[in-house]
Design a protein around this motif. Sequence first.
Motif: not given
Lengths: 449, 449
Positions: B161, B164, B169-171, B188-189, B192-193, B205-206, B208, B228-230
């Motif tokens: 936070i 940001s 914008e951050f993805y 971020l998902k 939170i979860k 997640r290593p 990448v 397909n990554i932002t």
Amino acid sequence: MQFFDLDRTDVSKIKKALAGNDEHLKVVLEEYHASEIAILFESINQQDRQRIVNLLPVEIASEVISEMHEEAHPEELLLKLHPEKRAEIVEELDYDDATDIISQLEEHEQKEILSDLSEDDASNIRELLRYDEDSAGGLMNTQFIKVNVNLMKKDAIEEIIRQSEEIEEFYTVFVVDDHNIFRGIVSLKDIIKSKTNVKITELVRPDVVWVHTDTDQEEVARLISQYNITSIPVVDQDMHLLGRVTFDDVIDVLEDENTEDILKISGVSEDEELSGNWIDAVKSRLPWLVINLATAFLASAVVRFFEPTLAKIAVLSAYMTIIAGMGGNAATQALAVTVRRISLYDLTDQQSYRTVLKEFTVGLINGAATGLIVLVFALFFDSNPMLGLVIFLAMTGNLIIAGITGAGIPLLLKRVGIDPAIASSIIITTFTDVFGFFLLLGLASKLLL
Amino acid sequence: MQFFDLDRTDVSKIKKALAGNDEHLKVVLEEYHASEIAILFESINQQDRQRIVNLLPVEIASEVISEMHEEAHPEELLLKLHPEKRAEIVEELDYDDATDIISQLEEHEQKEILSDLSEDDASNIRELLRYDEDSAGGLMNTQFIKVNVNLMKKDAIEEIIRQSEEIEEFYTVFVVDDHNIFRGIVSLKDIIKSKTNVKITELVRPDVVWVHTDTDQEEVARLISQYNITSIPVVDQDMHLLGRVTFDDVIDVLEDENTEDILKISGVSEDEELSGNWIDAVKSRLPWLVINLATAFLASAVVRFFEPTLAKIAVLSAYMTIIAGMGGNAATQALAVTVRRISLYDLTDQQSYRTVLKEFTVGLINGAATGLIVLVFALFFDSNPMLGLVIFLAMTGNLIIAGITGAGIPLLLKRVGIDPAIASSIIITTFTDVFGFFLLLGLASKLLL
């Protein structure tokens, strides 16, 4: 810590493992990302593809199939699989990806595949199959995160977490009212940053772009690219939220549109598959060559008309090829720049007019410059100043025509609503051939006989 | 609820308001998105642009400038602004966008602009200016969200936070260790979860993909599109995290690369500005036309060699243009398909070999088919079966050459590490001109005299 190997040639490891037993192959496959296996699939046969898909966990197998290039025909691979395995894979796919693949099949094959799916999945895919594949409806995914505009922050977060169980990636949270009318977007960041007792309605950003199901995919791509957004909402005529198109679909659309442009401008049907066989290629190209032949007869009629002149001054034949060749290439240059410019920008009438004027000037200068070289050559080799003058004038004139038609014809086509890339080199070079021969041989008849 | 108007022609409203006073213009401007004003800027003069930028709030003004096409020269607009206004705008820009624009200026102009900025901003931009603009370093943004791998969930959220605040914008949230060594990403998902007492190290997640600062932009685009990554992290040789490249940069790269491909294949220098003036166009195209002229002399030398034949059978001149025109177009077709295929796929040796074989077959069939048409024509109009046979053979032979060179030359160039699109229509048509004339006139000399 394990990172993916960036060297794609390394899929040779899987190729070697294909010679061995399933146990070993399975272990080797674990080292690879689905999109890498999809690339490998382009160079192995259908039987090996099936074997690999059957060995992979269903999540990976479905990702491989969704990552396969359209031209590698994932739908054919899908058809060959055992119905049970196939249903598992299709249910794992995003609806839009499943629809893209299934839409390539015959109707009875589509029915067969859908009959093995759960009622919910089947009806979702059936729904998407109705849309034109080049429209927002055809591109959109119906799985996304949406929250009601009246939710409190805490409930919204719970709702997002609940929905995100089923959705691997999400970039934007969409906001709707009680009647599923689209109300805007809210970013996860804004929700987290907000105070505890805030309502979504206070966080929603209503000033966003959206598209209808029948919006053309090029327009969708343009909007996502212009507004730098990761996904764009798709709504029906009454603003009900139906789906979203994401940036990765748009990257594919851009690649496809660019392939079409480069093919059309070169006189190849836009739907020729790059890796298709010779039968497809002949079907796609022969009609254009026949059109070219008709235009070539036109140019050769001009030559026939001046046959008496050519019979007297045979060396003109040698200069004909130079004038025609230069005109064709100068026209192709002007055409490429103009077609690309039209596809990236919206030109005003004044800008269109200036473009043609610019290409006229470029033709004049490039024509005079190269004409001068040929003139000097003619003086040395043919010792004929008058012949040199004829060639100089023909070259300059033809390159002016090349500039005007190369820029003017695609601009005219655009104005009357036809794809400007259809003004392929085949069409444009007709003008430079006919006009070039007419200038060269006409001037020669007047000035040299 | 207000949505943006999708009809871009509507910027005419601003154009009208430009005739009136500042107060009214300001009100009209408020209706528009920055990217729409950026498009308007393409069709108004520098003075009007300045006036609008000065009226806009600084956040919008900077967005307009960052959205301007490179070819609309945002750097020139920036130079014209009052130094204070300029500094405000540049400080509002993302570092990568600021760098892109400033890099287009002369060194003393760059220094002038940087001298007005805060020390922090200036040094960040100066750092980015060192990278090649076509590399990941040149594309990357140094503003992103990163958290330490050892943080607890609660602290990580607070950190995200906090960071940001500065980043619109951050993805993706990047994860580093105490030494800023890149350790992976976390969504971020997932944060939170997750349960309350979880550490980032459990969520990271290593697996990448990442790129180095000197990775070519085409490779960066390929990876983002493939996976397909932002956004993709950019690291130095020791895996220190330096920045990120986002999907919207990649969309721009793809458009640029596609423009380059279409220009190169048409014999235009890849760096010709689409909306440049005639001087730029002459500079970019004249060298290619001179090369073309040299190759045209080669073709015309073949014609000269057969001058005695042509003097006896003048009608051959008319067929020459047909054979050469058809060969050139068939070669352009094969070239376009092959160049596009190379740029989308990595072809194995076997696939390359098969491509050339396929184009040989296509050339044979299309050559025989169109050759037959011309043969029938020759029978009717010139009543000369032997002439018909000569033309048929020359057409078939030349279209085979067109297929083999159109596919083979770009594949050869690719193999030796040269951009295959450089095998432009200019180069390829030399082969079909020379070989076509040689076949037609050579066969005519043997069989008709």
